[in-house]
Motif scaffolding. Structure first.
Motif, PDB file in Angstrom:
ATOM      1  N   PHE A 182      -1.685  14.324 -22.516  1.00 40.48           N
ATOM      2  CA  PHE A 182      -0.258  14.638 -22.389  1.00 40.48           C
ATOM      3  C   PHE A 182       0.009  15.423 -21.101  1.00 40.48           C
ATOM      4  O   PHE A 182       0.959  15.144 -20.372  1.00 40.48           O
TER       5      PHE A 182
ATOM      6  N   GLN B 180       5.032  19.193 -35.193  1.00 43.28           N
ATOM      7  CA  GLN B 180       4.368  18.422 -34.145  1.00 43.28           C
ATOM      8  C   GLN B 180       5.038  18.659 -32.793  1.00 43.28           C
ATOM      9  O   GLN B 180       4.372  18.913 -31.788  1.00 43.28           O
TER      10      GLN B 180
ATOM     11  N   THR C   6      -6.158  14.710 -26.601  1.00 39.42           N
ATOM     12  CA  THR C   6      -4.760  14.282 -26.629  1.00 39.42           C
ATOM     13  C   THR C   6      -3.882  15.219 -25.818  1.00 39.42           C
ATOM     14  O   THR C   6      -3.035  14.772 -25.030  1.00 39.42           O
ATOM     15  N   LEU C   7      -4.080  16.520 -25.986  1.00 32.98           N
ATOM     16  CA  LEU C   7      -3.287  17.491 -25.228  1.00 32.98           C
ATOM     17  C   LEU C   7      -3.542  17.342 -23.724  1.00 32.98           C
ATOM     18  O   LEU C   7      -2.601  17.433 -22.920  1.00 32.98           O
TER      19      LEU C   7
ATOM     20  N   ILE D  31      -0.653  15.074 -34.352  1.00 36.71           N
ATOM     21  CA  ILE D  31      -0.415  15.164 -32.911  1.00 36.71           C
ATOM     22  C   ILE D  31      -1.199  14.079 -32.184  1.00 36.71           C
ATOM     23  O   ILE D  31      -0.682  13.419 -31.277  1.00 36.71           O
TER      24      ILE D  31
ATOM     25  N   CYS E 268       3.369  20.765 -29.663  1.00 36.67           N
ATOM     26  CA  CYS E 268       3.167  20.074 -28.384  1.00 36.67           C
ATOM     27  C   CYS E 268       3.802  20.849 -27.238  1.00 36.67           C
ATOM     28  O   CYS E 268       3.191  21.030 -26.175  1.00 36.67           O
TER      29      CYS E 268
ATOM     30  N   ILE F 200       7.190  12.152 -25.381  1.00 36.12           N
ATOM     31  CA  ILE F 200       5.825  11.662 -25.573  1.00 36.12           C
ATOM     32  C   ILE F 200       5.818  10.138 -25.622  1.00 36.12           C
ATOM     33  O   ILE F 200       4.964   9.483 -25.016  1.00 36.12           O
TER      34      ILE F 200
END
Length: 296
Positions: free
Chosen positions: A287, A183, A283-284, A221, A187, A262
């Protein structure tokens, strides 16, 4: 002989899915959540869990207590259970610690529970919360571990690792090093790909080189929006386990740093229904917009 009344501490995402599965098999699922937040209490209600007014009543009524909390809370929860058992005079309570803790912490918890006469089983959950009853496995160890095989009647696969009271925790932290390490690694690399404008291209190449790997990690993730802090703690448990046994860990601290970064984004609250929000790309992007790994 199966269990009729099982207590779960606490009803987080994993506890929610345990409760739903057990309830579907007719088990009376209990908890004590008066010291929990509103979302946690709603989650318990949504799972059909019966909330009791005191820890003492919980240890009196339950045949088995399952602890599913963050690693840093595992010993504290065991202490509360031990105190309640001492006050109630309960005998033959079975306690499964299913947390991602180090073998040293498992030994500490066994020591906390022993004076109260509680039968301690070290355990770990391998698989996602949403796959309870669909492939997620519970590994257990300790003198009373065989008693947990009764959970198989509720479609919870049990694998007994051995008689020592910390084997399951050792198994879990080493396994967690892979899952949380992947994970953290994905990321970091995908943030780089996003920065260079090549996210779709690198995902396609990952899929060609390692078919299915990113898909297997994607849900976890997405779960980092809520669970990054917990997973960072798991990497600390792994590091401490290696250090305790005369080994140095390089990868666990690196994964821990990414997960802590995170967690520091503070992206949201857990769902009262145990459902994760969003997909991998959303989600990415979240982030990235929040500045994950941005170097000032």
């Amino acid at each position: 002989m199966g269990f009729e009344r099982i207590g779960i501490l606490s009803i987080g995402e994993m506890g929610f899915h345990w409760a739903k599965l057990l309830k579907s098999h007719g088990v009376d699922v209990l908890t004590y959540d008066q010291d929990r937040g509103e979302t946690s209490r709603k989650r318990a209600a949504n799972a059909g869990v019966r909330s009791l007014p005191s820890m003492t009543q919980l240890v009196n009524d339950a045949e088995l207590i399952v602890s599913i909390v963050i690693p840093s809370a595992a010993k504290r929860v065991a202490e509360k259970v031990a105190d309640a058992v001492m006050q109630s005079g309960r005998r033959d309570l079975l306690y499964l610690d299913a947390n991602a803790i180090s073998p040293m912490t498992a030994d500490d918890i066994a020591g906390v529970l022993a004076p109260a006469g509680v039968s301690f089983v070290d355990g770990c959950i391998i698989g996602s919360a949403a796959r309870m009853g669909k492939g997620t496995i519970v590994y257990v160890s300790g003198a009373a571990a065989e008693r947990l095989c009764a959970l198989e009647g509720f479609n919870i696969p049990i694998k007994v690792l051995g008689p020592r009271s910390n084997q399951a925790s050792a198994f879990k932290v080493v396994y967690a090093g892979l899952t949380k390490g992947l994970q953290g690694l994905f990321c970091e690399l995908l943030m780089g790909a996003r920065r260079f404008g090549m996210l779709q291209e690198i995902r396609a190449q990952y899929e060609e080189s390692f078919p299915g790997l990113l898909d297997k990690v994607s849900s976890s993730i997405v779960g980092l929006r809520i669970h990054a802090s917990r997973r960072a703690e798991e990497m600390d448990e792994l590091k401490r386990t290696f250090n305790h046994n005369g080994m140095e860990s390089f990868m666990a601290p690196a994964a821990q740093k990414v997960l802590q970064a995170i967690a520091a984004l503070d992206l949201g609250e857990a769902s009262a229904t145990g459902v994760r929000q969003g997909d991998l790309l959303e989600t990415l992007e979240l982030f990235y917009e929040k500045g994950l790994l941005k170097y000032d």
